[in-house]
Scaffold this motif. Structure first.
Motif, PDB file in Angstrom:
ATOM      1  N   UNK A  50       0.253  27.231  29.085  1.00  0.00           N
ATOM      2  CA  UNK A  50       0.691  26.053  29.981  1.00  0.00           C
ATOM      3  C   UNK A  50       0.105  25.879  31.155  1.00  0.00           C
ATOM      4  N   UNK A  51      -0.500  24.940  31.479  1.00  0.00           N
ATOM      5  CA  UNK A  51      -1.205  24.622  32.788  1.00  0.00           C
ATOM      6  C   UNK A  51      -0.321  23.388  33.450  1.00  0.00           C
ATOM      7  N   UNK A  52       0.059  23.854  34.977  1.00  0.00           N
ATOM      8  CA  UNK A  52       1.021  22.825  35.348  1.00  0.00           C
ATOM      9  C   UNK A  52       0.315  21.726  36.458  1.00  0.00           C
ATOM     10  N   UNK A  85      -2.015  21.173  29.145  1.00  0.00           N
ATOM     11  CA  UNK A  85      -2.293  20.719  30.534  1.00  0.00           C
ATOM     12  C   UNK A  85      -1.726  19.569  31.148  1.00  0.00           C
ATOM     13  N   UNK A  86      -0.860  19.750  32.221  1.00  0.00           N
ATOM     14  CA  UNK A  86      -0.428  18.556  32.893  1.00  0.00           C
ATOM     15  C   UNK A  86      -1.778  17.974  33.842  1.00  0.00           C
ATOM     16  N   UNK A  87      -1.376  16.675  34.266  1.00  0.00           N
ATOM     17  CA  UNK A  87      -2.180  15.964  35.163  1.00  0.00           C
ATOM     18  C   UNK A  87      -1.351  16.158  36.373  1.00  0.00           C
ATOM     19  N   UNK A  88      -2.115  16.758  37.313  1.00  0.00           N
ATOM     20  CA  UNK A  88      -1.708  16.773  38.861  1.00  0.00           C
ATOM     21  C   UNK A  88      -2.138  15.700  39.650  1.00  0.00           C
ATOM     22  N   UNK A  89      -1.841  15.616  40.990  1.00  0.00           N
ATOM     23  CA  UNK A  89      -2.377  14.589  41.727  1.00  0.00           C
ATOM     24  C   UNK A  89      -3.650  14.620  41.984  1.00  0.00           C
ATOM     25  N   UNK A  90      -4.310  15.919  41.824  1.00  0.00           N
ATOM     26  CA  UNK A  90      -6.019  15.931  42.139  1.00  0.00           C
ATOM     27  C   UNK A  90      -6.707  15.909  40.783  1.00  0.00           C
ATOM     28  N   UNK A  91      -5.711  15.766  39.412  1.00  0.00           N
ATOM     29  CA  UNK A  91      -6.500  15.471  38.474  1.00  0.00           C
ATOM     30  C   UNK A  91      -6.566  13.797  38.267  1.00  0.00           C
ATOM     31  N   UNK A 132       8.480  20.247  27.670  1.00  0.00           N
ATOM     32  CA  UNK A 132       8.248  18.912  28.262  1.00  0.00           C
ATOM     33  C   UNK A 132       7.226  19.046  29.522  1.00  0.00           C
ATOM     34  N   UNK A 133       6.462  18.297  29.807  1.00  0.00           N
ATOM     35  CA  UNK A 133       5.529  18.106  30.761  1.00  0.00           C
ATOM     36  C   UNK A 133       5.700  16.944  31.437  1.00  0.00           C
ATOM     37  N   UNK A 158      15.009  24.330  25.809  1.00  0.00           N
ATOM     38  CA  UNK A 158      13.989  23.309  26.520  1.00  0.00           C
ATOM     39  C   UNK A 158      13.427  23.761  27.842  1.00  0.00           C
ATOM     40  N   UNK A 159      12.332  23.632  27.978  1.00  0.00           N
ATOM     41  CA  UNK A 159      11.376  24.080  29.046  1.00  0.00           C
ATOM     42  C   UNK A 159      10.761  22.653  29.540  1.00  0.00           C
ATOM     43  N   UNK A 160      11.067  22.598  31.161  1.00  0.00           N
ATOM     44  CA  UNK A 160      10.290  21.542  31.527  1.00  0.00           C
ATOM     45  C   UNK A 160       9.278  21.907  32.666  1.00  0.00           C
TER      46      UNK A 160
END
Length: 332
Positions: A50-52, A85-91, A132-133, A158-160
């Motif tokens: 999992x990438x945050x 993968x989540x989308x971060x502000x740099x993505x 959950x992402x 549940x994992x967030x």
């Protein structure tokens, strides 16, 4: 015994160009960390990695080369499990998630090197783990976050994973420079909240903590980009999570990395800091003693400064600053 195993990582900030004061090959350093993660995931028997968020650093899509994208894809396709993968502000651009599809992260998802982390279920027998992402959202508040991560009936765990600033009892409620909200762990424990929170975005390592039975994982960034005091001392880490009928166990693991003295140009930084302190002292002296007039004051100081041994680029900046300051004072 049914169980699920996850590896988590965040804020890799992969880029083609070196950040300031890096003297190594920054891109290759990140690639080595990614390759190590794949080997760790295989040894650990991970069901997913999992990438945050903020996997890429530069927001402008055309600033990440095809060679970098291709190598990142090759590395992940050798992983023993899927990477979510989540989308971060740099993505994304301008904090808009709709732009992700046209960004490097979108290419990784489209090529099936990554899968988007949104609302995923891992089910085996009676074990039902929901991950959950929550991607970067500029105006995310407590109510909005709570509504998206509420546990559902039938979920064993549940994992967030949230790309947002968070801390245990933060001294301030908003980040000074960008004015972003800093979530307080204490306010994230409520009826039906996740069993585990994992946070990206905050580069500071805050470790693994438990509050009222809820676990918080906030290990900071994998990358050490800019030369800051924290990056000189921070150790890149990932976490491993095991969800079983016995409960949830979480451990942190150090990612192999070079010593700060090997990757940062410390001598250049010290020299620049010395020059900046001298400039600050010069400006303060000017402020205290110089008399703004047509036949002295700033002009005399500028003449003296131009004959000094300071680098030409610093002289130019100082001269422009002083001249602008003089114009501003005279206009008042």
């Amino acid at each position: 015994m049914s169980e699920f195993r996850f590896v988590t990582s965040s804020d890799e900030h992969l880029a083609d160009l070196n950040p300031g004061f890096r003297k190594d090959e920054y891109r290759n350093a990140i690639f080595r960390k990614l390759e190590w993660q794949g080997k760790f995931a295989k040894k650990f028997g991970a069901d997913a990695l999992l990438r945050g968020g903020d996997f890429f650093h530069v927001r402008a899509a055309n600033k990440t080369t095809m060679a970098t994208l291709a190598e990142a894809a090759r590395i992940h396709r050798r992983y023993p499990c899927r990477t979510y993968a989540l989308a971060g502000n740099h993505d994304m651009c301008y904090g808009d998630p709709d732009t992700v599809a046209k960004q490097p992260l979108g290419v990784m998802i489209e090529s099936k090197s990554f899968w988007p982390l949104r609302d995923e279920y891992f089910i085996h027998g009676s074990m039902r783990v929901r991950v959950i992402g929550i991607e970067y959202t500029p105006d995310l508040d407590y109510d909005g976050l709570a509504s998206m991560i509420q546990k559902k009936d039938g979920d064993t765990y549940t994992i967030a994973f949230v790309h947002a600033l968070a801390a245990n009892s933060p001294e301030k409620k908003t980040e000074a420079f960008f004015g972003e909200r800093i979530f307080d762990y204490r306010d994230l424990v409520f009826q039906g909240c996740p069993d585990v929170y994992i946070f990206g975005h905050y580069h500071k390592d805050q470790g693994i903590q438990e509050h009222l039975g809820v676990q918080f994982v906030n290990l900071g960034a994998i990358s050490r980009g800019a030369l800051t005091f924290e990056n000189l001392n921070r150790v890149p880490k990932i976490s491993s999570i095991i969800c079983s009928s016995q409960g949830i166990s979480i451990e942190e693991h150090i990612v192999p990395h070079d010593d700060a003295s090997e990757v940062f140009d410390l001598e250049r930084k010290q020299q620049l800091d010395k020059e900046r302190r001298s400039i600050d002292s010069f400006l303060e002296k000017l402020k205290m003693n110089a008399q703004l007039s047509s036949d002295g004051g700033v002009k005399d100081y500028l003449a003296k400064f131009q004959k000094s041994d300071y680098p030409a680029d610093l002289k130019r900046v100082v001269v422009e600053t002083l001249e602008a300051a003089e114009v501003g004072v005279l206009e008042e």
